[in-house]
Enzyme design. Structure first.
Site, PDB file in Angstrom:
ATOM      1  N   PRO A   1       0.835  -1.210   0.000  1.00 50.61           N
ATOM      2  CA  PRO A   1       0.000   0.000   0.000  1.00 50.61           C
ATOM      3  C   PRO A   1       0.868   1.257   0.000  1.00 50.61           C
ATOM      4  CG  PRO A   1       0.205  -0.785   2.232  1.00 50.61           C
ATOM      5  CD  PRO A   1       1.109  -1.655   1.394  1.00 50.61           C
TER       6      PRO A   1
ATOM      7  N   ASN B   1       1.022   3.776   2.456  1.00 51.42           N
ATOM      8  CA  ASN B   1       1.303   4.545   3.677  1.00 51.42           C
ATOM      9  C   ASN B   1       2.762   4.468   4.125  1.00 51.42           C
ATOM     10  OD1 ASN B   1       0.761   1.865   4.393  1.00 51.42           O
ATOM     11  ND2 ASN B   1       0.186   2.437   6.465  1.00 51.42           N
TER      12      ASN B   1
ATOM     13  N   ALA C   1     -10.667  -5.525   3.113  1.00 50.07           N
ATOM     14  CA  ALA C   1     -11.519  -6.022   2.029  1.00 50.07           C
ATOM     15  C   ALA C   1     -10.669  -6.640   0.916  1.00 50.07           C
ATOM     16  CB  ALA C   1     -12.363  -4.881   1.475  1.00 50.07           C
TER      17      ALA C   1
ATOM     18  N   GLU D   1      -1.206  -8.693   5.890  1.00 46.73           N
ATOM     19  CA  GLU D   1      -1.072  -7.693   6.959  1.00 46.73           C
ATOM     20  C   GLU D   1      -2.145  -6.661   6.691  1.00 46.73           C
ATOM     21  OE1 GLU D   1       0.777  -7.827   9.534  1.00 46.73           O
ATOM     22  OE2 GLU D   1       2.344  -9.261   9.013  1.00 46.73           O
TER      23      GLU D   1
ATOM     24  N   CYS E   1      -1.424   1.118  10.172  1.00 45.28           N
ATOM     25  CA  CYS E   1      -2.253  -0.009  10.610  1.00 45.28           C
ATOM     26  C   CYS E   1      -2.095  -0.237  12.111  1.00 45.28           C
ATOM     27  CB  CYS E   1      -1.836  -1.249   9.838  1.00 45.28           C
ATOM     28  SG  CYS E   1      -0.078  -1.499   9.912  1.00 45.28           S
TER      29      CYS E   1
ATOM     30  N   GLU F   1       5.555 -10.851   9.779  1.00 45.72           N
ATOM     31  CA  GLU F   1       6.630 -10.226   9.006  1.00 45.72           C
ATOM     32  C   GLU F   1       7.719  -9.820   9.988  1.00 45.72           C
ATOM     33  OE1 GLU F   1       4.656  -7.240   6.465  1.00 45.72           O
ATOM     34  OE2 GLU F   1       4.950  -8.703   4.862  1.00 45.72           O
TER      35      GLU F   1
HETATM   36  P1  NAD Z   1      -5.630  -1.251  -0.482  1.00 44.56           P
HETATM   37  O1  NAD Z   1      -6.029  -2.578   0.025  1.00 44.56           O
HETATM   38  O2  NAD Z   1      -6.651  -0.443  -1.171  1.00 44.56           O
HETATM   39  O3  NAD Z   1      -4.434  -1.401  -1.520  1.00 44.56           O
HETATM   40  C1  NAD Z   1      -3.227  -2.040  -1.184  1.00 44.56           C
HETATM   41  C2  NAD Z   1      -2.572  -2.552  -2.445  1.00 44.56           C
HETATM   42  O4  NAD Z   1      -3.390  -3.598  -2.990  1.00 44.56           O
HETATM   43  C3  NAD Z   1      -2.426  -1.516  -3.553  1.00 44.56           C
HETATM   44  O5  NAD Z   1      -1.199  -1.736  -4.217  1.00 44.56           O
HETATM   45  C4  NAD Z   1      -3.594  -1.851  -4.475  1.00 44.56           C
HETATM   46  O6  NAD Z   1      -3.394  -1.471  -5.800  1.00 44.56           O
HETATM   47  C5  NAD Z   1      -3.641  -3.355  -4.358  1.00 44.56           C
HETATM   48  N1  NAD Z   1      -4.916  -3.973  -4.705  1.00 44.56           N
HETATM   49  C6  NAD Z   1      -6.155  -3.438  -4.615  1.00 44.56           C
HETATM   50  N2  NAD Z   1      -7.072  -4.338  -5.035  1.00 44.56           N
HETATM   51  C7  NAD Z   1      -6.403  -5.458  -5.389  1.00 44.56           C
HETATM   52  C8  NAD Z   1      -6.785  -6.744  -5.887  1.00 44.56           C
HETATM   53  N3  NAD Z   1      -8.061  -7.048  -6.103  1.00 44.56           N
HETATM   54  N4  NAD Z   1      -5.829  -7.663  -6.131  1.00 44.56           N
HETATM   55  C9  NAD Z   1      -4.535  -7.377  -5.884  1.00 44.56           C
HETATM   56  N5  NAD Z   1      -4.102  -6.190  -5.431  1.00 44.56           N
HETATM   57  C10 NAD Z   1      -5.025  -5.238  -5.180  1.00 44.56           C
HETATM   58  O7  NAD Z   1      -4.980  -0.493   0.757  1.00 44.56           O
HETATM   59  P2  NAD Z   1      -4.438   0.998   0.811  1.00 44.56           P
HETATM   60  O8  NAD Z   1      -5.622   1.900   0.866  1.00 44.56           O
HETATM   61  O9  NAD Z   1      -3.417   1.215  -0.230  1.00 44.56           O
HETATM   62  O10 NAD Z   1      -3.683   0.975   2.237  1.00 44.56           O
HETATM   63  C11 NAD Z   1      -4.320   1.240   3.439  1.00 44.56           C
HETATM   64  C12 NAD Z   1      -4.665  -0.047   4.167  1.00 44.56           C
HETATM   65  O11 NAD Z   1      -3.481  -0.811   4.391  1.00 44.56           O
HETATM   66  C13 NAD Z   1      -5.244   0.189   5.547  1.00 44.56           C
HETATM   67  O12 NAD Z   1      -6.405  -0.576   5.735  1.00 44.56           O
HETATM   68  C14 NAD Z   1      -4.154  -0.274   6.501  1.00 44.56           C
HETATM   69  O13 NAD Z   1      -4.592  -0.726   7.730  1.00 44.56           O
HETATM   70  C15 NAD Z   1      -3.462  -1.315   5.720  1.00 44.56           C
HETATM   71  N6  NAD Z   1      -2.083  -1.488   6.198  1.00 44.56           N
HETATM   72  C16 NAD Z   1      -1.758  -2.572   6.964  1.00 44.56           C
HETATM   73  C17 NAD Z   1      -0.470  -2.735   7.457  1.00 44.56           C
HETATM   74  C18 NAD Z   1      -0.086  -3.924   8.301  1.00 44.56           C
HETATM   75  O14 NAD Z   1       1.099  -4.216   8.401  1.00 44.56           O
HETATM   76  N7  NAD Z   1      -1.012  -4.636   8.908  1.00 44.56           N
HETATM   77  C19 NAD Z   1       0.493  -1.793   7.150  1.00 44.56           C
HETATM   78  C20 NAD Z   1       0.140  -0.699   6.370  1.00 44.56           C
HETATM   79  C21 NAD Z   1      -1.160  -0.561   5.890  1.00 44.56           C
END
Ligand code: NAD
Length: 496
Positions: free
Chosen positions: A162, A164, A242, A261, A296, A475
């Site tokens: 993602p 962030n 999601a 994650e 997150c 991780e």
């Molecule tokens: P996102 O799920 O919208 O996107 C993340 C990545 O997934 C992007 O590269 C996006 O293009 C890709 N993606 C989207 N749909 C996909 C699909 N159907 N198949 C494959 N790839 C796909 O998340 P975001 O808005 O970019 O990031 C914010 C989210 O990330 C928050 O919910 C946050 O909690 C989470 N996050 C979690 C952690 C952790 O370590 N637990 C760390 C950072 C962020």
């Protein structure tokens, strides 16, 4: 002000040089379509990144597949040395990468971006030193037979990140995957791809062509083409709940391992005997206010013992008022911008729900920037919500912005129940001088990463990952490399 190094080229040249390309087989390969990448601090277009389709994504997977076979044959310690050299090369360009990152994410250069590059390189170097730890075991099965397990790479790993903290999350996936003998296709975040490209391309100079590839595009087109491809042996994803759920189904259909994650709503429990100064500082760092709360792990539910509530709120408010919100590139800035309009609309809708709740208080701290060159709509003030019912959406759901809920408590068992009441389980912290409270509460908290009297971010050698709907797998750490980027083979030899 001392920097790790000087900028070796202008960030604008980096954006131009990665116009509409993927990094495949250590080359810049043009993509047929493009996605604008916006500087959230100004609203201006920084450049055009690739909008990869299924064929372009498949080309990266084909390159990774070819390279992996030879990479797996390189002695593990040699692989590690190459990966560690790649990490050190990243540090030589740290300032440029940080400048690129600040422009595309809106995160402040001083408080966030320089640190992120350093941590990302540190994670990769940490894994580079673990090549010789890819050990199996011998098993006392029969004295006249040799029975052993070996660790093998999985093959081609799909790594999806993602926006962030794109570099740290890239490193947590690419470092262990490569050292274990896999090749990787990274899908960068379409919101903030360029720092990932730059870091990856610097690393590629120290690695065989094709073991590390980066494609950019939308989740729907590029992401789906990557995760659903028959040559992908493992998916490692960081992002929203999601999308994580959807990716898990894709992996399930092909019966391949998936690490996730996802989100969080991490509780911070401040006990009566806590050191208040440390707890206030821990709330600010734990809530990642200087990252606009876009974390997150953000300590977004703060439970304060009733006896400390007034003093805590006063000290927290005074400290938050000191944080400078402004241009991410200004060295004086502590807090930059939210990533995009969609994200700030989500944050605002949660705050509006709190404002509409009887008995709730919404307090905003700090000053919004007045500079006309900045896009005012994407700045958010640190915001504290109090007086909310336990089941309020602002208490139960991830906001992913600089908004924390503070609630008072007096009953120890009840506050632990409250802390465990969301469907998340990423992180938690307890603030106390009592060892028995620390031992008891840490054993009862339903979270994968529990700290006492601190709210540290990810450390390379400390395993990190969520319970519940915060994710699957770990991780960081040796454990993460062995468990999630290798497979164990049992070999029984009988020469009797
Ligand atoms: P996102 O799920 O919208 O996107 C993340 C990545 O997934 C992007 O590269 C996006 O293009 C890709 N993606 C989207 N749909 C996909 C699909 N159907 N198949 C494959 N790839 C796909 O998340 P975001 O808005 O970019 O990031 C914010 C989210 O990330 C928050 O919910 C946050 O909690 C989470 N996050 C979690 C952690 C952790 O370590 N637990 C760390 C950072 C962020």
């Amino acid at each position: 002000m001392t920097h790790q190094n000087t900028i070796d080229t202008a960030p604008e040249e980096v954006f131009a040089s990665y116009r509409q390309v993927n990094l495949i087989d250590a080359k810049r390969v043009p993509s047929k379509a493009a996605l604008d990448v916006i500087n959230p601090a100004t609203g201006l277009v920084l450049g055009q990144a690739a909008a990869s389709d299924a064929d372009e994504t498949a080309a990266a997977i084909a390159s990774a597949k070819t390279a992996q076979a030879a990479w797996a044959q390189v002695p593990a310690r040699t692989r590690g040395k190459q990966v560690a050299a790649a990490a050190r090369a990243v540090l030589e360009h740290a300032e440029l990468i940080a400048q690129v990152l600040a422009r595309e994410t809106g995160k402040a250069i001083r408080t966030e971006c320089r640190g992120e590059v350093a941590v990302a390189a540190d994670i990769i170097e940490f894994y580079g030193n673990l090549g010789s730890e890819l050990k199996g075991q011998t098993v006392p099965y029969n004295p006249r037979m040799l029975t052993m397990t070996t660790r093998e790479p999985l093959g081609v790993v799909a790594a999806i990140v993602p926006w962030n903290v794109p570099l740290v999350l890239f490193s947590l996936k690419v470092g262990p995957a490569l050292v274990a003998g896999n090749s990787v296709v990274v899908k960068s975040s379409e919101e903030a791809p360029f720092a990932t490209y730059l870091m990856a391309e610097i690393m590629m100079r120290h690695l065989p062509a094709g073991v590390l590839n980066v494609v950019n595009g939308t989740g729907i087109e590029c992401g789906n083409a990557l995760t659903g491809h028959a040559d992908i042996a493992k998916i490692t994803f960081t992002g929203s709940e999601a999308v994580g759920e959807a990716i898990y189904k894709v992996g399930a259909a092909r019966l391949i391992p998936v690490s996730l994650e996802l989100g969080g709503k991490s509780p911070m429990i401040i006990c009566q005997d806590a050191d208040l100064d440390k707890a206030v500082a821990g709330a600010i760092s734990g809530m990642r206010f200087t990252r606009q709360g876009q974390s997150c792990t953000a300590a977004s539910r703060i439970y304060v013992h009733d006896s400390l509530m007034d003093a805590f709120m006063q000290q927290l408010g005074a400290a938050l008022d000191q944080l400078v919100i402004g241009d991410p590139l200004d060295e004086a800035t502590d807090i930059g911008t939210i990533i995009n309009a969609r994200q700030i609309a989500t944050i605002n809708s949660y705050v509006a729900k709190a404002e509409a709740t009887k008995g709730a208080t919404v307090t905003r701290y700090g000053q919004l920037p007045q500079d006309a060159a900045l896009s005012p709509d994407l700045y958010a003030q640190p915001t504290i919500l109090t007086g909310l019912p336990d089941d309020h959406p602002c208490v139960m759901e991830e906001i992913f912005g600089p908004v924390a809920v503070v609630q008072g408590w007096s009953d120890y068992d009840a506050v632990l129940d409250q802390a465990n009441s969301t469907h998340y389980g990423l992180a938690a912290s307890v603030w106390t001088k009592s060892l028995s409270v620390a031992l008891d509460s840490t054993s009862r908290l339903n979270a994968g990463y529990v700290q006492v009297n601190q709210n540290l971010t990810i450390q390379p050698n400390v395993s990190y990952g969520g319970f519940g709907r915060s994710g699957l797998g770990k991780e960081a750490s040796l454990e993460a490399m062995l468990d999630h980027f290798t497979r164990s083979k049992t070999i029984v030899m009988n020469f009797d």
